[in-house]
Design an enzyme around this catalytic site. Structure first.
Site, PDB file in Angstrom:
ATOM      1  N   CYS A  32       0.827  -1.217   0.000  1.00 18.54           N
ATOM      2  CA  CYS A  32       0.000   0.000   0.000  1.00 18.54           C
ATOM      3  C   CYS A  32       0.860   1.265   0.000  1.00 18.54           C
ATOM      4  CB  CYS A  32      -0.912  -0.070   1.222  1.00 18.54           C
ATOM      5  SG  CYS A  32      -1.668   1.476   1.702  1.00 18.54           S
ATOM      6  N   CYS A  35      -0.016   3.856   2.685  1.00 18.27           N
ATOM      7  CA  CYS A  35       0.431   3.397   4.006  1.00 18.27           C
ATOM      8  C   CYS A  35       1.856   3.887   4.282  1.00 18.27           C
ATOM      9  CB  CYS A  35       0.390   1.875   4.116  1.00 18.27           C
ATOM     10  SG  CYS A  35      -1.278   1.186   4.019  1.00 18.27           S
TER      11      CYS A  35
END
Length: 107
Positions: A32, A35
């Site tokens: 991600c 993230c």
């Protein structure tokens, strides 16, 4: 100064639901991109609020039970728990300022 603790499904009840302090749970994934942008803010929150708040992170892929239980539909996701109850949730990347406002409202 305390840091971010990595936890698994098996540790969730002990580390989060039974914690004496409020707990910020950061759900993330290695694949991600957003993230990676959020991680420094989560580390900052642990360093800044560590005396009043426990900060844990949980990788979503190896921990499907907790992800399903708390309906984490996208990462990064934040869940704030106090006294074993979820009191705040947010999905998607947010700025350090927004994270601070979210935490200040409950600490």
């Amino acid at each position: 100064m305390s840091g971010v603790i990595s936890i698994t499904d098996a540790q969730f009840e002990t580390e989060v639901l039974k914690s004496a302090k409020p707990v910020l749970v950061y759900f993330w994934a290695s694949w991600c991109g957003p993230c990676r942008l959020m991680s420094p803010s989560v580390d900052w929150a642990a360093a800044t609020y560590g005396d009043r708040l426990k900060v844990v992170k949980m990788e979503v892929d190896p921990n499907p039970a907790t992800v399903k239980q708390y309906q984490v539909e996208g990462v990064p996701a934040l869940r704030l728990f106090q006294g074993g109850e979820e009191i705040q949730s947010h999905e998607g990347a947010i700025s350090k300022q927004k994270l601070a406002s979210l935490l200040e409202a409950h600490l």
